[in-house]
Each structure stands twice: as C-alpha cells, then as structure tokens.
Motif scaffolding. Structure first.
Motif, PDB file in Angstrom:
ATOM      1  N   ARG A   1       0.820  -1.225   0.000  1.00 34.92           N
ATOM      2  CA  ARG A   1       0.000   0.000   0.000  1.00 34.92           C
ATOM      3  C   ARG A   1       0.847   1.264   0.000  1.00 34.92           C
ATOM      4  O   ARG A   1       0.319   2.344  -0.210  1.00 34.92           O
ATOM      5  CB  ARG A   1      -0.951  -0.004   1.203  1.00 34.92           C
ATOM      6  CG  ARG A   1      -2.156  -0.911   1.005  1.00 34.92           C
ATOM      7  CD  ARG A   1      -3.244  -0.657   2.022  1.00 34.92           C
ATOM      8  NE  ARG A   1      -2.932  -1.171   3.330  1.00 34.92           N
ATOM      9  CZ  ARG A   1      -3.212  -2.401   3.769  1.00 34.92           C
ATOM     10  NH1 ARG A   1      -3.826  -3.241   2.964  1.00 34.92           N
ATOM     11  NH2 ARG A   1      -2.894  -2.797   4.978  1.00 34.92           N
ATOM     12  N   VAL A   2       2.141   1.136   0.253  1.00 35.78           N
ATOM     13  CA  VAL A   2       3.014   2.315   0.200  1.00 35.78           C
ATOM     14  C   VAL A   2       3.811   2.259  -1.088  1.00 35.78           C
ATOM     15  O   VAL A   2       4.517   1.277  -1.346  1.00 35.78           O
ATOM     16  CB  VAL A   2       3.978   2.336   1.400  1.00 35.78           C
ATOM     17  CG1 VAL A   2       4.874   3.563   1.322  1.00 35.78           C
ATOM     18  CG2 VAL A   2       3.191   2.322   2.704  1.00 35.78           C
ATOM     19  N   PRO A   3       3.707   3.294  -1.941  1.00 32.42           N
ATOM     20  CA  PRO A   3       4.483   3.256  -3.179  1.00 32.42           C
ATOM     21  C   PRO A   3       5.977   3.399  -2.853  1.00 32.42           C
ATOM     22  O   PRO A   3       6.336   4.053  -1.882  1.00 32.42           O
ATOM     23  CB  PRO A   3       3.979   4.485  -3.944  1.00 32.42           C
ATOM     24  CG  PRO A   3       3.493   5.422  -2.889  1.00 32.42           C
ATOM     25  CD  PRO A   3       2.970   4.549  -1.773  1.00 32.42           C
TER      26      PRO A   3
ATOM     27  N   PHE B   1      10.232   5.860  -0.314  1.00 27.39           N
ATOM     28  CA  PHE B   1       9.674   5.377   0.951  1.00 27.39           C
ATOM     29  C   PHE B   1      10.156   3.947   1.160  1.00 27.39           C
ATOM     30  O   PHE B   1       9.907   3.082   0.325  1.00 27.39           O
ATOM     31  CB  PHE B   1       8.145   5.417   0.907  1.00 27.39           C
ATOM     32  CG  PHE B   1       7.618   6.762   0.494  1.00 27.39           C
ATOM     33  CD1 PHE B   1       7.607   7.820   1.389  1.00 27.39           C
ATOM     34  CD2 PHE B   1       7.165   6.991  -0.801  1.00 27.39           C
ATOM     35  CE1 PHE B   1       7.143   9.068   1.007  1.00 27.39           C
ATOM     36  CE2 PHE B   1       6.711   8.229  -1.192  1.00 27.39           C
ATOM     37  CZ  PHE B   1       6.696   9.283  -0.291  1.00 27.39           C
TER      38      PHE B   1
END
Lengths: 552, 552
Positions: free
Chosen positions: B161-163, B183
């Motif tokens: 869910r985190v690019p 990230f």
C-alpha cells in the motif's frame, strides 16, 4: 448527512494518500490584518468556555500573547481527572455504537468548519503560540487540516478493508457447513491527547480525529499556557457531535496548570487506553515506560542535523538554511540544529568555498532576513515562552565566554509589535575534535551549532551517532553527488532517520506534506508515532465478530 | 525466485483475506500410521539439532511422548541470551536490506516445505503435544500453515500500500518545487516468539513469519517440554534462508529448561523490540506491564462460556458440545468451560427439556464418545503434561466432596497406546446462587462447569461479567431466536468478546478459519493480539523516507 457532504473530499484524500503525491483538501486561508487578529482574540477576553462534562471548577489560564504581552483572560471549565474520565465513559457507548460513516462525517464536518473559521483560528494561534499569522494560516491552518483529513482517510480505508459480513461455506467430512459471519469494529477505550504549547494543531488534529473516527472518546489536554486554539477546535467538534445526535462529551477539554499538572494522572488511569503525546522527550519516554496496557503514541524531539558537502548555488542554500533556522524562531520539531561543515569547506559550481566563508555566508543570510522587519516577522514570529528566551540568553553568554559565538540572537524589530518576544537565530561554532562541548539533546528555540568536522564521512558518522542517541525528526543534506546522497540516506535510514537533500527553494526546508511525507519514523528516540502510517491507526480499533450456523 | 514460484498462492491468500470467505492454500495432509509416526519420532532419538548461532552449550530437552511415555531424547544447541541476541544482531542488516519479495518468498517457501513434510510434522507434534495425528495434520498442520500464509499476505498487502517512490510537485509562492521521494520499510528490531507446549504452530507461525517478512530477526523460544516440532520448523526456515542467500541466524531456536527459564531475560533486553507470547495469562500480563519500549503481542487464556437457551435438535447440539469439550482433551484456548442452563431448561423443536435432562444428555454424549476408543483417540488425543492430569484429579476430588460432580474424567482406552495420558471430560455442576464456587479463571484441560442460572438474561449477565474479569477467546450460544442472538452478540461485543451461535455440525465448534475468523479480540484480558488484524502487522515495520529536490 455530513458523510455524504464530504464523501468526494474523503475519497480524494484516500487517493492522494495512496499515491503520496501533492494534494490539499483545503483552500489557502488569507491571514487577517494584525488589528483584526487582535479584535478576534480580544473578543474572548473575559469569556468562559465550558468544553467538558459539567463541573463547577474553573481555571483562568495563564495565556499571554507573545506579541502584545497582554493576558488573554479566558476561563475554562476544569473538570477533575475523575470527572473527565467519568464523562468520557458516559459518552463512550453512543460514540461506539454510532455508524462509522456518522463518526467519519463528524470528523470531516469539523475540519470543514475549522477551515471556514481559518482566520479566527490563525489569530488565536498566533497570539498563543507566537506563530506569525501567515504560519498560523498554513502550518497550523491548512497543513494541520490536511494532516487531520489524512488520518480520517486512513481510518476510513482501514475500516473499509474489512467486509461487514460474509456467508462462509466449507465442507467438513461429507457435509457442507454454512456460517453467516459479521465483523464489527470496536474502539479500545478512553483516549487522552496531550498537546504542546507552540504547535498544537498539527499533531493534535490527527490524534483527536483518529480516536473519534474509530469511536474512542477523547480527553484533550492542552499545554496550560496555550489553550485557546485547541479549546475552540474542541468546541467546533462538540458542536458537530451535537448536531449529529452524538454526546458532546465524546470530546472534552481538560485544563490544568503548570503547578498542578493532570496529564500523568489521566494517562495512568486504567480507563485510559490510548495516549497521544506531543512534547518533551523526558515526559514522552516516561509515558512509553510507565503507562501499562495502553497504546502510547509519542512525538517528542530530537537533534536535527544538516550536512553541508556540496551545493550548486551557495547563496541559495544559505538563504534556505537561514530560513529554516529562523522559521518560527526554531520552535518546530523539524528545525535544524547541528550543521556539519568539513575542513575542506563546501564544494560549489564555482569552486570550493572555505568553511569560514560558508559560516560567514550563513550568518549574512540570517542577518539579511533579520534586517527586513516585515519578512522577519512573517518568518520568525515570536517565542512562545519566556523560558525559551532565558535559555537562549544563557547559551549566548556561555558561547561568548567560550569564544564559540558566531551570531548573537538579536531581536528583530517587529513592524507591528515592538514588545513582541522577537529573536533571530543564535549561531555557535564548535569543533568536537578540540573538545568543544555540544548540548546533550535538543536546544529548543532558534539556536544552531556549526560543527567543524574532518570530512563528509566523519560528518555522517557523527550525525548518525547523534540520531541514535538523541533522536531526530528531520535530517538535511546538501550534496551534489546523487550516489553519495543514496549512501548517506542509507546511513541515516540505518540510524532510523529520514533525510531531505538539496532543498533550495521557496519551500521551507522543514515543510512536511500531508498524504506524502512521513513525520517521525518511530525508529529513533524522537518518538514512536508516525504521521501517518498504518500503525498510527490500526490499534485504535479492534474487531469483534459473530458467526451463526445457517446450514449444515 | 521463491516469490515468483508462490506469487499466485500469495495473491489468492490476499483475496481470501479481503473477502473473508472459506479458502485454504494447502491440500489436506493424510495422517501417518501410528507405527510410521513412532518411526519418524524415533529417527530423532539421540540427535543434536543446532539451530542457533554457534555455541558449545547443549540441552537435552525434557520431552516425553504423551502416548508412549518414552523420552524423545533430542539435544539442542542452547545459546545464552547474550549469544542469541548477538547472533540476531549480526543477521539483522542482511535481513533488513533484503528485498521484501525475497523475504516474503522465503516465508512462502518455508510454508510450502513444512507442508510437504506434513506427516513428519504431524508425527512430531503428536508425540510432543499429545494432539491426535489427525489434529496434528489439521490444527497444527494445514490450519497453522494457512494462519501463517494469512499473515504473510497481510504483510505483503500492507507493504504494497506504500508506493516505493513518487515525484512530488507543489507550487510555493510563484515557483513550482519538484521533489523525488523514496519510501522504504524498515524493521523494528530483534523479535522474540514464545510458543506454548500444547499448540505451538498455530500461534507461532504467524508471529515468526510476520517478523521475518518485515525484516526483524527472530528468536523462537519453545516450551522446554515441547520443542521438537518448533525446532524442525525453524530448521526448515533456516534452510530456506540459506538458499536465499540470507543469514540463517535471522531465525534461531533458543532452548531453556523449566528450572532456568530465559524468556523474561530475552524479553526485557533493550535489543528486543517485539515479543509474541502464547501461554499463561499471568506471564502474558507480566509481559504487557514490564516490557518497555517493545511491541508486546499476547494470546493467553480466558474462560469460554456456552449459553444453552434453545435448540432445534438437542442431541445434535449435545454431540457438538461433547465434541468441543473433548477435542484435544480441552487443551485449546478456544475450549468451552462454563455452560449456562436456565431454570426452565432448554427449548427445543420438540418442546422444553429440563435442565437435568440436558445435563444427562450432555453426559451421555460425552460417554458415547469416550466409549468409542478409535473416535475418542482421534478427538481427545492425550494430555500434554502430567501436571494437567494432577490438577484434573484434584478438581474431581473436590467436586466429589462438594457433591457437584456430574462426570468423572475417566481415561478412555486408547486403541494403540494403553499407556497414553488419555482422559475424557470432567463435568461439574454448580449453582452460584446457592454459593457454589467457580474457579477464578481458566482450568486448563478437559473440565467443564454446568452453571444453573435463572434465565437467559442472567446467563448473559454472568457470562459477560466473566469475560470482563477473566477474558474469553471463544464464546458460544445456542438460541433459535435470531433477534435474541443479535442482542446477545451485542452484549458479548460490549464485553469485548466474539460469539458463535448454533454450531451443530461436523465442524468442531472451536474451529477458527484463517483468512476469515478473528482469533482473540484484544478487548478483554485473554490477550492483546488478534490473528489477524492489521495491528498485528502494522507496527512491525516503520517507514523511512528520503526526498531530494530535483527542480524548483
């Protein structure tokens, strides 16, 4: 009703959070004129705000404008810990049993109304925290609203990932069994949000709204010398709760005094199941270690480092850094403190610049800012607390005696408020190799230490050791070699810190964008709560399920 | 490589978890014959397993088959706490820096290999825990593998869910600023997984794999009398880690003795940042309260209640309940303990049945099961520990003296192992209204208390008070009025418990399905860790970011 009104905004926030691209849910707030701001604050003079369960106790808070030096003279209802916890318990069931959409709708509508009253909030924020009106409209205005909306979007997304029910069929032996299952999110319990004096909204909105959206009643405990902005935000939320048919005591303001603090008592009560704290590292660590059976989220402080290795354009970099040191008089948890410059100076597109010249350029950039009163006022604002000025003066005296003083934190001339607690950054230059001492942790306020070091590698080594020991919230690097930036980002990551490189622009270097920038990693001593990762949201609710056999 | 091999399985698990419908990632494991199982266990006789950092220390564990009474005679390397923590620290960087897909691939491949060796695991599990071979193939076999796969899927989904990066553009003043942001997920630190004696795999696999997938090195500390199944699982994971080019000490087995336990020392070491514990409520609560600055996940025990109000088919319900009380001799955290029957008896499709007759029917259903040796062996298995039998005997004597004894926990005749620690459920009948005492918490093993109560409402009141005081992991209701089921589910939910209603089928009543059923709510004293909600996963990694200005 509120949910439907703001549904598109919510979806856009969910989308922005997934891409982590630039987006805002709120139009910019135009700062009020100084006179308007004073009128707004003056309209509260003598007022009594009752924002908690019924109680006869009252406290007239010790709130004094850092600009005018005038007392705000606002009185608040002051429930005891027992009264506040009792009120939260009585509000808990209705809040818990409300539909998620209703609670999320309340959060979105409250953000909307705070935005509509943005100029009023800016005026109050400015005259309690010392933020300039411009910053109060952005950092404590739209940016804080965006961080609040971000967390509501994350709660909504997290809760939406669990289906409300399922018909479940599986064969056991030769028979097929069918169960109807329901999954219901339930809150953890009473939540305490402890806000800080200088920047209350940006951290408190996410905590408050994460709790309300997941159904946990909230006690908000502002700093005793910076109450009013938080109080008005709580009053807005209470107003929206009432319109939604929910108990207003689902959020209460708890006011205390410096001499008789209530935070530890509230935090350690068995009924308190969630604590969000912004403030000192010492109290944050105490909470992390002493509050059992409770989710504790902390954002405290660290020593933010800057490594100056190489730049395209030195004056631009120095202007940015001078702005970073000056912004809100260094009272932000993201303010740089320790600036490393190698013995060989800083490489630029026009050749190397000696360390002495870099230091002179930085001092000169600060002087330029300090010498332009209107700009200085917009950037620096004022010191929230007299204690910060006293600490700054003491540091200055010591540096002068040591021979390490580079720049005195002279007052700039505020164009509107000659009596404002106005300062500009103190610069100290030390060389640890010859035994110059460095403070053992964060120095709150506008103070920076230029640290002479052998080379880039030793700077990275010293700075990352500092991250491990003192924590860091933001770290900065100027380096034109992209591969070296990668390696240094790795070194900071290994120490549990994020890194910003080569910021030279109209964007303040410490700007952290909602939906995109993670604030506080949770991997170093500067706190354990990240705005906003899933761990900030996930534990605030749990699932209860029921299943009943319908066939088989 | 491993990731690509198992990618479809992973995606299917993600999908199943989102719909919460019935699915399994693993084909059923056919139990070995008794003789084969003994041969498998016998093949370890005299073996020495070194599953940790190099150390000369060895412990021959006190493992005795509950079926044959023979010592397993397996020796394990036994690193000190310092050695194990040091080994974890040395493995940490390579594990952390490995790509998420590599770590997830290792987890999936390890599950796959454990599944391939399912009969071997079943044999070992049976002869250490006392589970029947059939249960060792399902509850400690495919079901445990599914719970492990579920958590890997959740980690994968959460991290996805985190690019990994974004190009971020925003206008400040008149200039557009462009930042390139990355990230990166980072692990928290060394993780300790403490497994229980009777059901080690089902809880340990999720904890172990959640940690490995997020990059935290793991120390697995099994119960000193039930080591081998966990040891072989750890050996499989170490083998896969090595093939993936990762340090084997990213997972280590730490073996201790009953007289010199090491869990508290490991848990309180500052290097330990995550603890997962399955076991007693007292040690679980101690961990929750005494381990600072560490994520503590507990699954302990509670008093599981059954309310008998009304049923379609009383014999079917009593068969199910007798099976639930007998399954693995009551050594599951989901086993019912307190059974409420109202004064008016139980309503059925054929009219009301008096309480005495219901009790007789329950006793008779247990007797039927106990009297069929082959079925009894498959259902009941054996007691893991002699201490459980002694406690059961003491309870029986007390009930006999009190006049509350309904059924003695007579041994069933095991068709293969006459010396097995075989028992059937003890039934006690009490009426709290006349002062009969109830135990103050869980009674581990096959013991149930039939509680006389006035009516359904008083049963719900008493049972939910018990949930609040003692905790509960599973709660059961028999009631043919669907609206009443809703209301009672609400009452249990308010007490922080889930509820299963009207289970009468070939599905064991305490069956909890991976991807669908939440196990432990975290809202009552039976533990704070839910298999599997997002809070079980979210805090095990944090995000570090870097951003660099590329334009503006």
């Amino acid at each position: 009703m509120f949910f439907e009104t703001h549904r598109d905004l919510l979806q856009a926030a969910v989308d922005a959070n997934q891409t982590r691209s630039a987006w805002t849910g709120y139009t910019a707030i135009a700062p009020p004129e100084c006179g308007q701001a004073e009128d707004i604050v003056g309209s509260y003079d003598g007022a009594t705000l009752c924002l908690s369960v019924q109680t006869p106790s009252r406290i007239t808070a010790d709130e004094v404008s850092p600009y005018t030096g005038k007392a705000l003279n606002v009185t608040y209802s002051a429930p005891s810990a027992e009264e506040a916890l009792g009120g939260a318990a009585r509000a808990a069931v209705a809040l818990r049993d409300a539909d998620v959409e209703l609670r999320v709708g309340v959060c979105l509508e409250a953000l909307h109304r705070i935005h509509l009253r943005g100029r009023e909030f800016a005026a109050i924020t400015s005259h309690t925290t010392g933020q300039s009106l411009a910053m109060a409209c952005s950092g404590s205005g739209t940016n804080a609203l965006d961080r609040g909306l971000e967390v509501v979007a994350m709660v909504w997304a997290a809760m939406s990932r669990v289906p409300p029910e399922v018909t479940w069929q599986q064969t056991f032996g030769t028979s097929e069994v069918t169960l109807r299952k329901r999954f219901r999110a339930r809150p953890l319990g009473t939540a305490l949000v402890i806000a800080c004096a200088s920047f209350p909204a940006w951290n408190a909105y996410p905590a408050i709204l994460a709790n309300l959206a997941t159904g946990n009643p909230v006690l908000v405990k502002p700093h005793p010398r910076s109450v009013l902005a938080t109080a008005v935000a709580v009053s807005v939320i209470r107003e929206v709760l009432a319109e939604a048919g929910l108990p207003t005591d689902a959020i209460q303001l708890v006011v205390d005094t410096v001499d008789d603090p209530v935070a530890a008592r509230l935090a350690t009560d068995p009924a308190t199941r969630i604590v969000d704290f912004t403030g000192s590292q010492s109290f944050g660590t105490w909470l992390e270690r002493n509050v059992d059976n409770t989710l504790v989220f902390t954002e405290t402080a660290g020593v933010n480092t800057v490594i100056l290795d190489s730049v395209r354009d030195l004056p631009a970099a120095m202007r940015t850094l001078a702005g970073g040191l000056s912004l809100f008089s260094g009272q932000m948890c993201t303010t740089p403190q320790n600036i490393y410059i190698p013995d060989a100076g800083v490489r630029t597109d026009h050749g190397p610049v000696s360390r002495d010249d870099v230091v002179a350029a930085l001092r000169s950039a600060i002087d330029d800012l300090a010498g332009a009163p209107r700009r200085a006022a917009a950037v620096c604002g004022a010191l929230q607390s007299e204690a910060t000025r006293q600490a700054l003066d003491a540091l200055t005296d010591r540096a002068a005696a040591d021979g390490t003083l580079v720049r005195r934190p002279s007052a700039y001339v505020h164009p509107e408020y000659p009596q404002a607690r106005a300062v500009t950054p103190l610069l100290v230059r030390v060389d640890p190799r010859r035994g110059d001492p460095l403070p053992d942790g964060e120095q709150f306020g506008p103070v920076a230490f230029v640290i002479d070091c052998a080379d880039r590698e030793s700077a990275v080594e010293h700075a990352t050791a500092s991250v491990r020991r003192h924590g860091a919230i933001s770290s900065y690097l100027y380096c034109t070699d992209d591969a070296a930036v990668d390696a240094i980002a790795d070194a900071y990551a290994d120490a549990g810190a994020s890194l910003s490189a080569n910021l030279v622009s109209s964007m303040p270097m410490q700007y952290a964008a909602a939906y995109s920038d993670y604030h506080v990693t949770g991997l170093n001593p500067a706190g354990n709560a990240t705005l906003t990762d899933e761990s900030f949201v996930a534990g605030r609710f749990r699932m209860v399920q029921d299943r009943r056999q319908v066939r088989g």
